[in-house]
Design an enzyme around this catalytic site. Structure first.
Site, PDB file in Angstrom:
ATOM      1  N   LYS A 133     -40.252 -26.419  -4.296  1.00 35.77           N
ATOM      2  CA  LYS A 133     -38.944 -26.657  -4.918  1.00 35.77           C
ATOM      3  C   LYS A 133     -38.219 -25.202  -4.865  1.00 35.77           C
ATOM      4  CE  LYS A 133     -37.513 -28.380  -9.435  1.00 35.77           C
ATOM      5  NZ  LYS A 133     -37.899 -28.934 -10.840  1.00 35.77           N
ATOM      6  N   SER A 150     -36.669 -33.175 -12.137  1.00 48.36           N
ATOM      7  CA  SER A 150     -35.791 -32.595 -11.341  1.00 48.36           C
ATOM      8  C   SER A 150     -36.399 -32.141  -9.959  1.00 48.36           C
ATOM      9  CB  SER A 150     -35.482 -31.127 -12.091  1.00 48.36           C
ATOM     10  OG  SER A 150     -36.612 -30.316 -12.445  1.00 48.36           O
ATOM     11  N   SER A 174     -40.696 -33.030 -15.068  1.00 44.79           N
ATOM     12  CA  SER A 174     -39.680 -32.675 -13.979  1.00 44.79           C
ATOM     13  C   SER A 174     -40.807 -32.891 -12.647  1.00 44.79           C
ATOM     14  CB  SER A 174     -38.990 -31.748 -13.783  1.00 44.79           C
ATOM     15  OG  SER A 174     -37.920 -32.020 -14.654  1.00 44.79           O
TER      16      SER A 174
END
Length: 422
Positions: free
Chosen positions: A57, A132, A156
């Site tokens: 990420k 996310s 997330s």
């Protein structure tokens, strides 16, 4: 097949297919090939993960790469060192492919990034990958990588894992060092691995964990059944509007646990109010995020108007309101923690819905069932459940007491093996 050959094949696949998916913000092809070549020349593997491909990420620092956290105002910020989690991945011999797309600042659950593009779920045209950590889950679902790193503030890692049909764990708070993470909510943010093959989560978490925790990892965690274990399904699930297919997935998981010799009972997590505690957690996240991102809030054009509005809401909330929100999540945490005196694990859906199209109204309750694990700091693993007659999977999650991560993953592996036989 050599690691180098496999890596080049996957880089070619990404080049051909990711323009339509947008799971990556950045692909580090040359670095990936160099790491793959190094893996091929080693006489002894560094770990069970040696040579595996990983997406990370983009809120995790990678030396000499842009460290965006999905934010326009950070697009030219170059990391001067690796995040602790990246250091441990390198030590395990993994091949880091690039930075995965994400919600702006990690605040949201659909990954429709205003700067880096809308991430599309490979399971269906136009579907959200969740967030996310949507890019991480999408890269896995597309078959681009073996493992991915996400971060989980109120779900997330697990929300996108659920929508994309992969597995992901939010480990016990503090087990993975957060140095080099672009923080959103220091009291809740947790780094966690994701994988298509759930059996990779255990060696991944062990490699990522702090040395003391990794050294205490029990060799006896593996098991083929769930005999002697009790799983509790909270009555509070009834307060959350869930799709019929999601409840069918929960029932399928319940029956699988029972076939494996486990007991499933109903429990009352008295004090946990899914919707109210999730709203409280969002306010705390917005308030803490406003502190973490103060400079960007005040910089014209650095962040989207939507993100600025959310952060300003947290910044302008009264001290009393934020304190009340913190108290609400403490009560929710205590409710979860108290359950482990009666059960070995909590079983419930991961998300109340399956993946839905971008542009549809975003369900407010996406994190109603995931946030409690963040509030309590306990580990929670999401795993896909195929539903007969449905093209999209459902997902269930298992929660366990803090630091029971190795056992939790062993139970999840046994459960998914049984689910895959039916």
């Amino acid at each position: 097949m050599s690691v180098l050959t496999r890596t080049q094949a996957h880089l070619d696949l990404i080049a051909a297919q990711d323009p339509d998916i947008r799971s990556f913000i950045r692909v580090d092809g040359d670095d990936a090939l160099a790491a793959a070549n190094a893996a091929d020349t080693r006489d002894v593997a560094l770990s069970p993960l040696d040579g595996l491909l990983v997406a990370v990420k983009d809120n995790l620092a990678v030396t000499d790469k842009a460290w965006t956290a999905g934010i326009y105002g950070r697009r030219n910020l170059i990391a001067d060192g690796d995040a602790a989690a990246i250091t441990r991945l390198r030590a395990a011999g993994t091949v880091i492919v690039g930075g995965a797309n994400m919600e702006e600042a990690a605040l949201g659950a659909v990954t429709d990034n205003p700067t880096f593009g809308r991430c599309i779920n490979p399971l269906g045209k136009g579907l959200t990958a969740g967030g996310s950590s949507g890019g991480s889950a999408a890269a896995l679902a597309a078959g681009f990588v073996d493992l991915a790193l996400g971060t989980d503030t109120m779900g997330s890692v697990r929300v996108p894992a659920a929508y994309c049909g992969v597995a992901g764990i939010k480990p016990t708070f503090g087990v993975i060092d957060r140095a080099g993470l672009a923080m959103l909510s220091p009291s809740l943010d947790t780094i966690g691995p994701m994988a298509r093959d759930i059996q990779l989560l255990s060696p991944a978490l062990r490699a990522l964990s702090n040395p003391d925790f990794a050294a205490s990892w029990p060799e006896s965690a593996e098991r083929s059944d769930l005999s002697g274990l009790t799983f509790g399904t909270p009555v509070q699930i009834r307060e959350v509007e869930c799709e019929a297919a999601v409840l069918r997935g929960l029932q399928k998981a319940t029956e699988a646990i029972q076939r494996l010799g486990g007991d499933v009972i109903e429990i009352d997590l008295n004090g946990w109010r899914p919707g109210k505690s999730r709203r409280a957690g969002l306010l705390v996240t917005e308030a803490e995020g406003a502190v973490e991102l103060t400079d960007l809030i005040n910089e014209p054009g650095a962040i989207s108007d939507q993100l600025r509005a959310m952060l300003n809401y947290g910044r302008n909330a009264s001290a009393e309101k934020v304190a009340a929100a913190r108290e609400e999540i403490v009560v929710a945490a205590q409710s979860v923690e108290s359950a482990f005196a009666k059960v070995d694990a909590i079983l419930m859906p991961t998300t109340p819905q399956r993946a839905f199209p971008h542009g549809d109204p975003i369900p407010a309750n996406q994190a109603d069932l995931t946030a409690s694990a963040n509030f309590s700091g306990c580990p929670a693993v999401a795993l896909p459940v195929a539903i007969q007659g449905e093209t999209l999977p459902a997902s269930v999650q298992l929660l366990a007491a803090r630091y029971a991560d190795p056992h939790l993953l062993a139970w999840a592996e046994a459960l998914i093996a049984e689910l895959n036989q039916t």
